[in-house]
Design an enzyme around this catalytic site. Structure first.
Site, PDB file in Angstrom:
ATOM      1  N   PRO A   9       0.797  -1.229   0.000  1.00  0.00           N
ATOM      2  CA  PRO A   9       0.000   0.000   0.000  1.00  0.00           C
ATOM      3  C   PRO A   9       0.831   1.281   0.000  1.00  0.00           C
ATOM      4  O   PRO A   9       1.846   1.376   0.668  1.00  0.00           O
ATOM      5  CB  PRO A   9      -0.816  -0.112   1.298  1.00  0.00           C
ATOM      6  CG  PRO A   9      -0.124  -1.126   2.129  1.00  0.00           C
ATOM      7  CD  PRO A   9       0.519  -2.075   1.168  1.00  0.00           C
ATOM      8  N   ASN A  10       0.351   2.208  -0.795  1.00  0.00           N
ATOM      9  CA  ASN A  10       0.879   3.577  -0.892  1.00  0.00           C
ATOM     10  C   ASN A  10       2.196   3.691  -1.654  1.00  0.00           C
ATOM     11  O   ASN A  10       2.675   4.804  -1.876  1.00  0.00           O
ATOM     12  CB  ASN A  10       1.025   4.212   0.510  1.00  0.00           C
ATOM     13  CG  ASN A  10      -0.296   4.251   1.241  1.00  0.00           C
ATOM     14  OD1 ASN A  10      -1.282   4.760   0.712  1.00  0.00           O
ATOM     15  ND2 ASN A  10      -0.355   3.673   2.435  1.00  0.00           N
ATOM     16  N   ARG A  17       4.286  10.981  -1.700  1.00  0.00           N
ATOM     17  CA  ARG A  17       4.161  10.769  -0.251  1.00  0.00           C
ATOM     18  C   ARG A  17       5.514  10.935   0.459  1.00  0.00           C
ATOM     19  O   ARG A  17       6.539  10.487  -0.049  1.00  0.00           O
ATOM     20  CB  ARG A  17       3.589   9.367   0.041  1.00  0.00           C
ATOM     21  CG  ARG A  17       4.565   8.242  -0.243  1.00  0.00           C
ATOM     22  CD  ARG A  17       4.015   6.860   0.017  1.00  0.00           C
ATOM     23  NE  ARG A  17       3.889   6.524   1.406  1.00  0.00           N
ATOM     24  CZ  ARG A  17       4.249   5.341   1.936  1.00  0.00           C
ATOM     25  NH1 ARG A  17       4.745   4.393   1.149  1.00  0.00           N
ATOM     26  NH2 ARG A  17       4.091   5.106   3.200  1.00  0.00           N
ATOM     27  N   TYR A  22      11.000   9.028   1.335  1.00  0.00           N
ATOM     28  CA  TYR A  22      10.996   8.107   0.189  1.00  0.00           C
ATOM     29  C   TYR A  22      11.523   8.723  -1.111  1.00  0.00           C
ATOM     30  O   TYR A  22      11.643   8.010  -2.107  1.00  0.00           O
ATOM     31  CB  TYR A  22       9.579   7.563  -0.031  1.00  0.00           C
ATOM     32  CG  TYR A  22       9.035   6.843   1.190  1.00  0.00           C
ATOM     33  CD1 TYR A  22       9.687   5.718   1.708  1.00  0.00           C
ATOM     34  CD2 TYR A  22       7.891   7.299   1.840  1.00  0.00           C
ATOM     35  CE1 TYR A  22       9.210   5.065   2.833  1.00  0.00           C
ATOM     36  CE2 TYR A  22       7.394   6.643   2.965  1.00  0.00           C
ATOM     37  CZ  TYR A  22       8.064   5.538   3.460  1.00  0.00           C
ATOM     38  OH  TYR A  22       7.589   4.890   4.576  1.00  0.00           O
ATOM     39  N   ASN A  73       8.128  -5.647  -1.126  1.00  0.00           N
ATOM     40  CA  ASN A  73       8.014  -4.517  -0.203  1.00  0.00           C
ATOM     41  C   ASN A  73       6.539  -4.455   0.177  1.00  0.00           C
ATOM     42  O   ASN A  73       5.724  -3.892  -0.559  1.00  0.00           O
ATOM     43  CB  ASN A  73       8.474  -3.210  -0.852  1.00  0.00           C
ATOM     44  CG  ASN A  73       8.475  -2.067   0.163  1.00  0.00           C
ATOM     45  OD1 ASN A  73       7.898  -2.182   1.251  1.00  0.00           O
ATOM     46  ND2 ASN A  73       9.104  -0.959  -0.185  1.00  0.00           N
ATOM     47  N   ALA A  76       3.271  -1.002   4.675  1.00  0.00           N
ATOM     48  CA  ALA A  76       2.752  -1.042   6.054  1.00  0.00           C
ATOM     49  C   ALA A  76       2.307  -2.445   6.463  1.00  0.00           C
ATOM     50  O   ALA A  76       2.330  -2.783   7.660  1.00  0.00           O
ATOM     51  CB  ALA A  76       1.609  -0.052   6.206  1.00  0.00           C
ATOM     52  N   GLU A  97      12.954  -9.512   1.172  1.00  0.00           N
ATOM     53  CA  GLU A  97      12.150  -8.378   1.646  1.00  0.00           C
ATOM     54  C   GLU A  97      12.958  -7.098   1.475  1.00  0.00           C
ATOM     55  O   GLU A  97      14.139  -7.067   1.823  1.00  0.00           O
ATOM     56  CB  GLU A  97      11.811  -8.580   3.121  1.00  0.00           C
ATOM     57  CG  GLU A  97      11.061  -7.401   3.721  1.00  0.00           C
ATOM     58  CD  GLU A  97      10.797  -7.575   5.218  1.00  0.00           C
ATOM     59  OE1 GLU A  97      10.967  -8.690   5.750  1.00  0.00           O
ATOM     60  OE2 GLU A  97      10.439  -6.578   5.841  1.00  0.00           O
ATOM     61  N   HIS A  99      12.949  -2.632   1.768  1.00  0.00           N
ATOM     62  CA  HIS A  99      12.342  -1.358   2.173  1.00  0.00           C
ATOM     63  C   HIS A  99      13.223  -0.231   1.680  1.00  0.00           C
ATOM     64  O   HIS A  99      14.458  -0.345   1.709  1.00  0.00           O
ATOM     65  CB  HIS A  99      12.194  -1.276   3.699  1.00  0.00           C
ATOM     66  CG  HIS A  99      11.294  -2.347   4.223  1.00  0.00           C
ATOM     67  ND1 HIS A  99       9.924  -2.275   4.115  1.00  0.00           N
ATOM     68  CD2 HIS A  99      11.573  -3.537   4.798  1.00  0.00           C
ATOM     69  CE1 HIS A  99       9.402  -3.380   4.627  1.00  0.00           C
ATOM     70  NE2 HIS A  99      10.377  -4.164   5.038  1.00  0.00           N
ATOM     71  N   ARG A 106      13.396   3.943  12.475  1.00  0.00           N
ATOM     72  CA  ARG A 106      12.202   4.790  12.502  1.00  0.00           C
ATOM     73  C   ARG A 106      11.358   4.464  13.735  1.00  0.00           C
ATOM     74  O   ARG A 106      11.900   4.112  14.772  1.00  0.00           O
ATOM     75  CB  ARG A 106      11.426   4.600  11.180  1.00  0.00           C
ATOM     76  CG  ARG A 106      12.256   5.028   9.955  1.00  0.00           C
ATOM     77  CD  ARG A 106      11.491   4.850   8.661  1.00  0.00           C
ATOM     78  NE  ARG A 106      10.296   5.682   8.623  1.00  0.00           N
ATOM     79  CZ  ARG A 106       9.331   5.570   7.705  1.00  0.00           C
ATOM     80  NH1 ARG A 106       9.449   4.639   6.752  1.00  0.00           N
ATOM     81  NH2 ARG A 106       8.280   6.355   7.732  1.00  0.00           N
TER      82      ARG A 106
HETATM   83  C1  DQA Z   1       8.363   0.988   3.649  1.00  0.00           C
HETATM   84  C2  DQA Z   1       8.453   1.137   5.164  1.00  0.00           C
HETATM   85  C3  DQA Z   1       7.103   0.890   5.809  1.00  0.00           C
HETATM   86  O1  DQA Z   1       7.189   1.030   7.227  1.00  0.00           O
HETATM   87  C4  DQA Z   1       6.083   1.885   5.290  1.00  0.00           C
HETATM   88  O2  DQA Z   1       4.802   1.609   5.822  1.00  0.00           O
HETATM   89  C5  DQA Z   1       6.040   1.953   3.803  1.00  0.00           C
HETATM   90  C6  DQA Z   1       7.296   1.886   3.057  1.00  0.00           C
HETATM   91  C7  DQA Z   1       9.697   1.326   2.966  1.00  0.00           C
HETATM   92  O3  DQA Z   1       9.862   0.934   1.802  1.00  0.00           O
HETATM   93  O4  DQA Z   1      10.548   1.998   3.551  1.00  0.00           O
HETATM   94  O5  DQA Z   1       4.995   2.158   3.214  1.00  0.00           O
HETATM   95  O6  DQA Z   1       8.060  -0.368   3.360  1.00  0.00           O
END
Ligand code: DQA
Length: 144
Positions: A9-10, A17, A22, A73, A76, A97, A99, A106
């Site tokens: 998501p997102n 965002r 990011y 990825n 959340a 995985e 990020h 964080r």
């Molecule tokens: C994320 C880190 C997550 O905590 C966050 O909710 C994201 C992006 C990252 O790529 O740093 O949406 O996965």
């Protein structure tokens, strides 16, 4: 070898965002970046992004017999989804995985990752390069 890159998501809002965290590059820029580096490693890539947990579970299930590796990825859902962990354990496809941000530097709630238990590695905090390093790891593993 075929790699499925799954984004949660997102991540479709990259470049819009939280640009302080990011960056300013878009999801399309990320896809182009991954594609370019995958080609140099003789890997084929496909992309899947969803804001829905169940859709991500379906994408992992549907990857069985089609893809040799997954880069995930889960955004959340990383911090909440036992269903995504269970799907990875079920299909047994090697998964890295990733990020963009360093989730360990964080908020406390971002330090926990459910999918990590079913992944061969976790790469966090390197921005787009997290994906490049994930591709390198899968290439090393799959072509060994
Ligand atoms: C994320 C880190 C997550 O905590 C966050 O909710 C994201 C992006 C990252 O790529 O740093 O949406 O996965």
């Amino acid at each position: 070898m075929k790699i499925l890159v799954i984004s949660g998501p997102n991540l479709n809002l990259l470049g819009i965002r939280n640009t302080d965290i990011y960056g300013h590059q878009s999801y399309a820029d990320l896809q182009n970046y991954i594609q370019k580096h995958a080609e140099s490693l003789q890997l084929q890539t496909a992309f899947y992004q969803s804001n829905m947990e169940g859709d991500i579970v379906n994408a992992i299930q549907n990857a069985r017999g089609v893809y040799d590796g997954i880069i995930l990825n889960a955004a959340a859902y990383t911090h909440t989804s036992i269903a995504i962990l269970d799907a990875l354990e079920a299909v047994k496809i090697p998964c890295v995985e990733v990020h963009l941000s360093n989730i360990h530097a964080r908020e406390e709630f971002r330090r926990q990752s459910y999918p990590a238990r079913a992944c061969i590695a976790q790469i966090a905090g390197c921005g787009f390069r997290s994906y490049r390093y994930a591709l390198m790891e899968l290439a090393e593993m799959l072509y060994a």
